[in-house]
Write an enzyme that holds these catalytic residues in place. Sequence first.
Site, PDB file in Angstrom:
ATOM      1  N   LYS A  27       0.821  -1.210   0.000  1.00  0.00           N
ATOM      2  CA  LYS A  27       0.000   0.000   0.000  1.00  0.00           C
ATOM      3  C   LYS A  27       0.857   1.263   0.000  1.00  0.00           C
ATOM      4  O   LYS A  27       0.422   2.313  -0.474  1.00  0.00           O
ATOM      5  CB  LYS A  27      -0.911   0.025   1.222  1.00  0.00           C
ATOM      6  CG  LYS A  27      -1.831  -1.170   1.397  1.00  0.00           C
ATOM      7  CD  LYS A  27      -2.968  -1.155   0.410  1.00  0.00           C
ATOM      8  CE  LYS A  27      -4.126  -2.057   0.800  1.00  0.00           C
ATOM      9  NZ  LYS A  27      -3.814  -3.483   0.876  1.00  0.00           N
TER      10      LYS A  27
HETATM   11  C1  LIG Z   1      -4.469  -4.601   0.452  1.00  0.00           C
HETATM   12  C2  LIG Z   1      -3.730  -5.873   0.389  1.00  0.00           C
HETATM   13  C3  LIG Z   1      -4.061  -6.860  -0.539  1.00  0.00           C
HETATM   14  C4  LIG Z   1      -5.245  -6.740  -1.481  1.00  0.00           C
HETATM   15  O1  LIG Z   1      -5.086  -5.738  -2.431  1.00  0.00           O
HETATM   16  P1  LIG Z   1      -6.384  -5.161  -3.206  1.00  0.00           P
HETATM   17  O2  LIG Z   1      -5.872  -4.039  -4.015  1.00  0.00           O
HETATM   18  O3  LIG Z   1      -7.324  -4.705  -2.138  1.00  0.00           O
HETATM   19  O4  LIG Z   1      -6.944  -6.275  -3.998  1.00  0.00           O
HETATM   20  C5  LIG Z   1      -3.273  -7.996  -0.593  1.00  0.00           C
HETATM   21  N1  LIG Z   1      -2.237  -8.166   0.250  1.00  0.00           N
HETATM   22  C6  LIG Z   1      -1.897  -7.252   1.163  1.00  0.00           C
HETATM   23  C7  LIG Z   1      -0.766  -7.508   2.074  1.00  0.00           C
HETATM   24  C8  LIG Z   1      -2.616  -6.064   1.260  1.00  0.00           C
HETATM   25  O5  LIG Z   1      -2.271  -5.143   2.166  1.00  0.00           O
END
Ligand SMILES: *Cc1c(COP(=O)(O)O)cnc(C)c1O
Length: 464
Positions: free
Chosen positions: A112
Amino acid sequence: MEFISTRGKVAGIGFIDAVLMGLGDDGGLLVPKHIPHISEDTLAKWQQLSYQELALEIFKLYIDGEIPHDDLNKLVNDSYATFRSPEVTPLRRVKDGLHVLELFHGPTFAFKDIALQFLGNLYSYIARERNATIHILGATSGDTGASAIEGVRGKEGIKICILYPHGKVSKVQELQMTTVDDANVLNLSVEGNFDDCQRIIKELFADVAFKQESHLRAINSINIARLLPQTVYYFYAYFQLAKQGLTAGAQVNFSVPTGNFGDIFAGYLAKKMGLPIGKLILATNENNILERFVNEGLYQPGEFHMTYSPSMDIQVASNFERYLYYLLGENAAEVAARMDGFKQEGRIAVTDELRAQVQRDFVAASVENDDCLATIGQVHDDFGYLLDPHTACGVAAADRLAGKGEVTVALATAHPAKFNEAIELIQIEQSFPPQIQALFDKPQHQKRVEGSNEAVKAELLKFF
Ligand SMILES: *Cc1c(COP(=O)(O)O)cnc(C)c1O
């Protein structure tokens, strides 16, 4: 570039207005009016660029002059200067045909950060340039919250409130959010699960009067500024493989641990922009609404499961509507009707013909807890590489769905230290990075609230 809503009632707004709007005022999601196509010549030139240079080229296509070149360049450089790897997202070979793209070298050890470091700096820039008040409201299944807070903590003109499901995020995720002591940060620990948090946010944002009076801004992956930075690493990973001798123009699969459909949608966008992506492998855990949609053509939330990959414990994927828009031939009226139907009946079913299209766009597997742990254990024993549980879902799905001789990049969305609860279960001991270790000694700041719009609204009015 102009941005439009998937439901057709917002049109012709620029990039900064799209960022500030977050969710479209008509309840839809904002998408670029046209998806730029990158020629093979340009792709060949881009291969030589650094991560930051590449990000700048891609952003320029969508931001077209709204942010002057030097300012945008600084925003990009500042956003990735906080990463611990000079390559930003290094690619590691795990075994024949399988590479892992490490997206977790940012401040909170999850992917993120790639979008939210940029969005934090962008909000700060907009606050200065437009004299705009920025009150960020976000929901998190764990990683978004920490990352968003890290992106804006202590920044002038910005306040941030994050909702997370009480007791349903990992210890490290909780500490990363609640040990921040800047006055512009409020953590609300909400009774309920992530879907409840997300619903509250969506409803508060849908109250356009409240949204405008309170200057509410979104950081969730409904925000268009989350998507663009996520397309960059698909290109970057591809170019790393090209430099290592991948045949020119050859296709590469990407396996993506999926929750809200943001990350994999960025891959879909990269493919539409002309990157030679083979299979987009959509990996879920037991919360497998998207896997069922791909394989059965029915989008319908199932029962909520807690898993070892809490950031994917999501039933209603907020970015799904963006894909639906393209699946339905960019017909906004049809999207609005389908989403209305979803609200009434709780399901969206597609025809066999459309399902066949979905299956050309994605392949999908749902990876259950046991298989997730087994994959972590096996990759650790055989190749000496420790996967986090989210990444393990992607690797397990790639093992099932990538064909012989194909090259696959599995996106590593988090560092394993964030999810030690799962790693411990298979008797693997890991040492924590010092930044994570240090969190355990700090005081926490959070407030527990009931899972209703009114309760959350009351806290917001006090805070803002
Ligand atoms: C947010 C997240 C996901 C999922 O990603 P999306 O964009 O919501 O599909 C997968 N793995 C981790 C570690 C995340 O923080």
